[in-house]
Design a protein around this motif. Structure first.
Motif, PDB file in Angstrom:
ATOM      1  N   HIS A   1       0.948  -1.394   0.243  1.00 10.96           N
ATOM      2  CA  HIS A   1       0.148   0.446  -0.303  1.00 10.96           C
ATOM      3  C   HIS A   1       0.514   1.052   0.189  1.00 10.96           C
ATOM      4  O   HIS A   1       0.918   1.893  -0.670  1.00 10.96           O
ATOM      5  N   ARG A   2       2.349   1.316   0.485  1.00 13.21           N
ATOM      6  CA  ARG A   2       3.022   2.264   0.796  1.00 13.21           C
ATOM      7  C   ARG A   2       3.293   2.980  -0.502  1.00 13.21           C
ATOM      8  O   ARG A   2       3.947   3.683  -0.875  1.00 13.21           O
ATOM      9  N   LEU A   3       3.991   2.100  -1.231  1.00  8.97           N
ATOM     10  CA  LEU A   3       5.153   1.298  -2.941  1.00  8.97           C
ATOM     11  C   LEU A   3       3.547   1.823  -3.248  1.00  8.97           C
ATOM     12  O   LEU A   3       3.851   2.440  -4.483  1.00  8.97           O
ATOM     13  N   ALA A   4       2.301   1.499  -3.784  1.00  8.75           N
ATOM     14  CA  ALA A   4       1.496   1.242  -4.919  1.00  8.75           C
ATOM     15  C   ALA A   4       0.219   1.936  -4.244  1.00  8.75           C
ATOM     16  O   ALA A   4      -1.068   0.995  -4.316  1.00  8.75           O
ATOM     17  N   PRO A   5      -0.409   3.301  -3.806  1.00 11.85           N
ATOM     18  CA  PRO A   5      -2.059   3.032  -3.384  1.00 11.85           C
ATOM     19  C   PRO A   5      -2.755   3.723  -4.475  1.00 11.85           C
ATOM     20  O   PRO A   5      -4.029   3.029  -3.904  1.00 11.85           O
ATOM     21  N   GLU A   6      -2.549   3.725  -5.051  1.00  5.85           N
ATOM     22  CA  GLU A   6      -3.280   2.732  -6.439  1.00  5.85           C
ATOM     23  C   GLU A   6      -4.049   1.788  -7.001  1.00  5.85           C
ATOM     24  O   GLU A   6      -4.758   1.700  -7.083  1.00  5.85           O
ATOM     25  N   LEU A   7      -3.208   0.632  -6.048  1.00  5.81           N
ATOM     26  CA  LEU A   7      -3.661  -0.734  -6.855  1.00  5.81           C
ATOM     27  C   LEU A   7      -4.528  -1.108  -6.090  1.00  5.81           C
ATOM     28  O   LEU A   7      -4.241  -0.552  -4.808  1.00  5.81           O
TER      29      LEU A   7
END
Length: 256
Positions: A59-65
């Motif tokens: 979630h930290r690295l790719a909150p859009e996913l």
């Protein structure tokens, strides 16, 4: 479905590299220890269950996913480093010495985030291409895994890999067709999902072709089902999921 039967989120990474002789792309496979409860002794792609820490990092690295999606990609990268000592999903090159140190730190910490912080690495979760999702309900396994399969490309060049000596006993590179030939000769053992994915991967002459098919094949949760024809019983999967072979006789199955 009871709590004990809830599927366990998992992730698997199919790692491509170009063959030195210009032949079909090679894939990294690991041979699991005979003592493993699931698929003991079988040759599979690197991977394993998704851990709670993978959700936070994803979630930290790719909150859009979607959270399950980002966590699965982190798990695929983490498990590959744990099992094979191979770092994937980075924009920068990593030396063999750095990979060994990163693996040691990961094994001691149990999480990928401290490794990224220690080496100042930036993961690119977009480098992992969604390929398939398998959810084998009703197969009478002690554990049910909801496994997402991803593709990643190493390009070319020598890479150092090393077996973890706990869950796995052997690591090797082979083409998809080569792995199927090894299995047919009895030199390795593969379970139903691995065989179907190898047959699909054998269709592609390079990583780009695999990605192209993946892009135009909607991901669906593949749940094998039984089909009876006369005296024969088969295990089958949907016909619209991108697989050239969609069933196998129960009598021929390698049990997971």
């Amino acid at each position: 479905m009871t709590g004990a039967e809830q599927p366990i989120p998992a992730a698997t990474l199919v790692i491509f590299r170009r063959a030195a002789d210009g032949g079909p792309p090679e894939l990294l496979m690991v041979e699991r220890a005979q003592s493993m409860v699931f698929a003991g002794g079988a040759a599979v792609f690197p991977g394993g269950r998704v851990d709670p820490a993978d959700y936070a990092l994803g979630h930290r690295l790719a909150p859009e996913l979607d959270r399950d999606e980002s966590a699965a990609r982190v798990a695929a990268i983490r498990e590959t480093l744990e099992e094979a000592g191979l770092v994937v999903g980075l924009a920068t090159n990593v030396s063999a010495e750095e990979a060994r140190a990163a693996r040691a730190l990961l094994l001691s910490q149990g999480e990928l985030a401290p490794v990224l912080d220690r080496f100042d690495w930036q993961l690119d979760l977009g480098a992992l291409i969604p390929f398939a999702r398998w959810l084998p309900l009703g197969m009478q396994h002690h554990r049910i895994f909801d496994t997402r399969f991803y593709l990643a490309d190493l390009g070319t060049g020598a890479v150092e890999i090393a077996v973890d000596e706990t869950e796995n006993t052997h690591l090797f590179w082979t083409s998809a067709a080569g792995a199927l030939e090894l299995a047919d000769r009895g030199e390795i053992s593969i379970i139903f999902p691995t065989r179907r994915n190898l047959e699909r991967l054998a269709l592609f002459g390079d990583f780009a072709a695999a990605c192209a098919q993946a892009a135009c094949t909607p991901i669906q949760a593949i749940t094998p089902h039984f089909v009876d024809e006369g005296a024969e019983r088969w295990l089958a999967i949907p016909d619209n999921a991108g697989y050239p072979v969609t069933r196998e006789r129960i009598a021929d199955l390698r049990r997971g």
